[in-house]
Scaffold this motif. Structure first.
Motif, PDB file in Angstrom:
ATOM      1  N   GLY A 209     -13.603 -36.302 -50.459  1.00 12.00           N
ATOM      2  CA  GLY A 209     -14.549 -37.279 -49.929  1.00 12.00           C
ATOM      3  C   GLY A 209     -15.971 -36.756 -49.955  1.00 12.00           C
ATOM      4  O   GLY A 209     -16.848 -37.242 -49.249  1.00 12.00           O
ATOM      5  N   TYR A 210     -16.212 -35.745 -50.754  1.00 15.77           N
ATOM      6  CA  TYR A 210     -17.532 -35.147 -50.875  1.00 15.77           C
ATOM      7  C   TYR A 210     -17.766 -34.840 -52.351  1.00 15.77           C
ATOM      8  O   TYR A 210     -18.765 -35.233 -52.933  1.00 15.77           O
ATOM      9  N   ASN A 211     -16.788 -34.182 -52.954  1.00 14.62           N
ATOM     10  CA  ASN A 211     -16.831 -33.891 -54.381  1.00 14.62           C
ATOM     11  C   ASN A 211     -16.350 -35.138 -55.154  1.00 14.62           C
ATOM     12  O   ASN A 211     -15.213 -35.561 -54.968  1.00 14.62           O
ATOM     13  N   PRO A 212     -17.216 -35.714 -55.982  1.00 15.90           N
ATOM     14  CA  PRO A 212     -16.855 -37.004 -56.613  1.00 15.90           C
ATOM     15  C   PRO A 212     -15.719 -36.896 -57.624  1.00 15.90           C
ATOM     16  O   PRO A 212     -15.123 -37.911 -57.988  1.00 15.90           O
ATOM     17  N   TYR A 213     -15.424 -35.685 -58.065  1.00 13.31           N
ATOM     18  CA  TYR A 213     -14.438 -35.547 -59.150  1.00 13.31           C
ATOM     19  C   TYR A 213     -12.991 -35.535 -58.666  1.00 13.31           C
ATOM     20  O   TYR A 213     -12.068 -35.642 -59.469  1.00 13.31           O
TER      21      TYR A 213
END
Ligand SMILES: *Cc1c(COP(=O)(O)O)cnc(C)c1O
Ligand SMILES: [Zn+2]
Length: 417
Positions: A209-213
């Motif tokens: 929910g922070y790193n888009p990948y």
């Protein structure tokens, strides 16, 4: 096709960024500014087809490499991730009055949970940036996945897990050689700490929910489900929900397939939450705005879906709302009972969070949310061997106990007439 074949778009303001400009969230919106990875579907369609895929001998998530945000020449970690089995479950279906039911077993991944799909991308993206250390907070599985895949390529990693995480998950981390920090607090507290630490030391940040990948790795499960069903779209997919990254990722995968014209309609996504960790179910039922809804206190035996403030709540809400889906809640008692029910009904042993999805199906069938002719897929997200203590509670709950016998044939006579 030139790399990068995608850009990043803020879910709140819609602003677009090139992946070289930023790594994680929209600078205008900080932590809440979660980014979506946006592809040029025209270009993708020219590059890859269902027929080409059908000939692929790559039975892992890398089968879909062209549809992932990674450099075409990136070295891939060697562990075999994804292409997990999709089992027909006719006996369970009959019990529930359904005709078409499958169980996808993501407990079959190398570190025994769905999280391997996402952590694989984290390792590739971190190496693309030349990061010395990768870090994450986790309830256990995301960390086990990260440390396992890091071990497969010799990558240093630092893990923040609540000290209450099940021992098997902590054992995995230690065995894989991660630096393990047991946080004296909740997952939510471990998450906040990890974000600060990553920022302070410049470590690559895998956080959900922070790193888009991470959603991009997770979307591969939708690709697999549709391909394994010979592109006959299911009507309903059920999955348990904590932070909401898995359900958001499933939605993303389905949106990709729809945009490519590979499926003709969107399945309904049913998110299953534990009654004691029901932030999203509550927000959905009450029509609340998840950007202003305050965190709740999460308490559930299903540690993998215990999240007081689901970090991928924007994507999770969109997944349910835009697919005409629903959130369902199940009690810890129901989750425990679902462990032996699923295991006996189709041979798949799930950890509590995995069994929660099946428990949600039992409720959905009773409530008429799924009906006899629906083609239904239940996702088991983690192996029961991750949490043997709760598997034992589940079997005791349904009254199963082993019998202690002396080593003599005669001891069997009272048992088997
Ligand atoms: C992480 C996890 C989930 C929930 O995924 P979210 O993205 O947090 O919603 C469910 N089951 C298992 C086994 C998990 O590890
Ligand atoms: Zn923004």
């Amino acid at each position: 096709m030139a790399y990068p074949n995608f850009h990043l778009r803020c879910l709140i303001c819609g602003r677009s960024y090139s992946p070289s400009e930023l790594a994680y969230v929209c600078p205008e919106h900080g932590r809440e500014g979660i980014l979506d990875v946006v592809y040029d579907y025209e270009a993708l369609r020219r590059q890859i087809s269902r027929e080409q895929l059908g000939r692929s001998q790559e039975f892992s998530i890398w089968r879909y490499r062209a549809m992932l945000p990674i450099p075409p020449d990136a070295p891939l970690p060697p562990l075999q991730i994804g292409w997990t089995p999709l089992y027909p479950a006719p006996r369970l279906a009959a019990e529930l009055g359904l005709r078409h039911l499958w169980v996808k077993d993501d407990g079959r991944n190398p570190t025994a949970s769905f999280k391997d799909r996402a952590s694989a991308l984290a390792v590739i993206k971190a190496r693309e940036q030349g990061a010395a250390v990768i870090t994450t907070a986790s309830t256990g599985n995301a960390a086990a996945a990260l440390s396992g895949i890091c071990a497969s390529v010799g990558q240093a990693n630092v893990i923040f897990v609540p000290q209450s995480a099940p021992p098997a998950k902590i054992a995995q981390l230690l065995a894989f050689g991660a630096t393990v920090l047991l946080v004296q607090g909740t997952y939510d507290e471990a998450f906040d700490l990890c974000l600060q630490v990553a920022d302070h030391y410049g470590w690559y940040n895998r956080n959900t929910g922070y790193n888009p990948y991470m959603s991009e790795g997770k979307k591969t499960a939708s690709y697999e489900i549709c391909e394994q069903l010979k592109w006959e779209t299911p009507d309903v997919i059920l999955v348990s929900v904590g932070d909401g990254c898995i359900i958001g990722g499933l939605h993303k995968g389905l949106k990709d397939l729809l945009a490519l014209g590979w499926i003709e309609r969107m399945p309904r996504l049913l998110g299953v939450q534990a009654a004691g960790s029901n932030y999203l179910a509550e927000a959905w039922a009450r029509g609340e705005d998840v950007l202003s809804k305050p965190p709740i206190q999460a308490h559930t035996i299903a540690d993998s879906i215990s999240a007081g403030l689901p970090r991928d709540r924007l994507k999770a809400m969109a997944a349910v709302r835009e697919t005409d889906g629903a959130f369902i809640t199940v009690s810890d008692e129901e989750i425990l009972a679902a462990i032996p029910a699923l295991a006996r009904g189709c041979g798949v042993l799930a950890e509590p969070a995995g069994a929660a999805a099946y428990s949600g199906l039992v409720k959905a069938a009773a409530a008429g949310l799924v009906t006899a002719n629906d083609r239904v897929v239940v996702l088991n997200t983690g192996s029961g061997l991750k949490d043997v203590a709760n598997v034992m509670k589940g079997v005791e709950k349904v009254g199963t106990r082993p019998q202690h016998i002396p080593p003599h044939l005669s001891a069997l006579h009272p048992l088997f007439a």
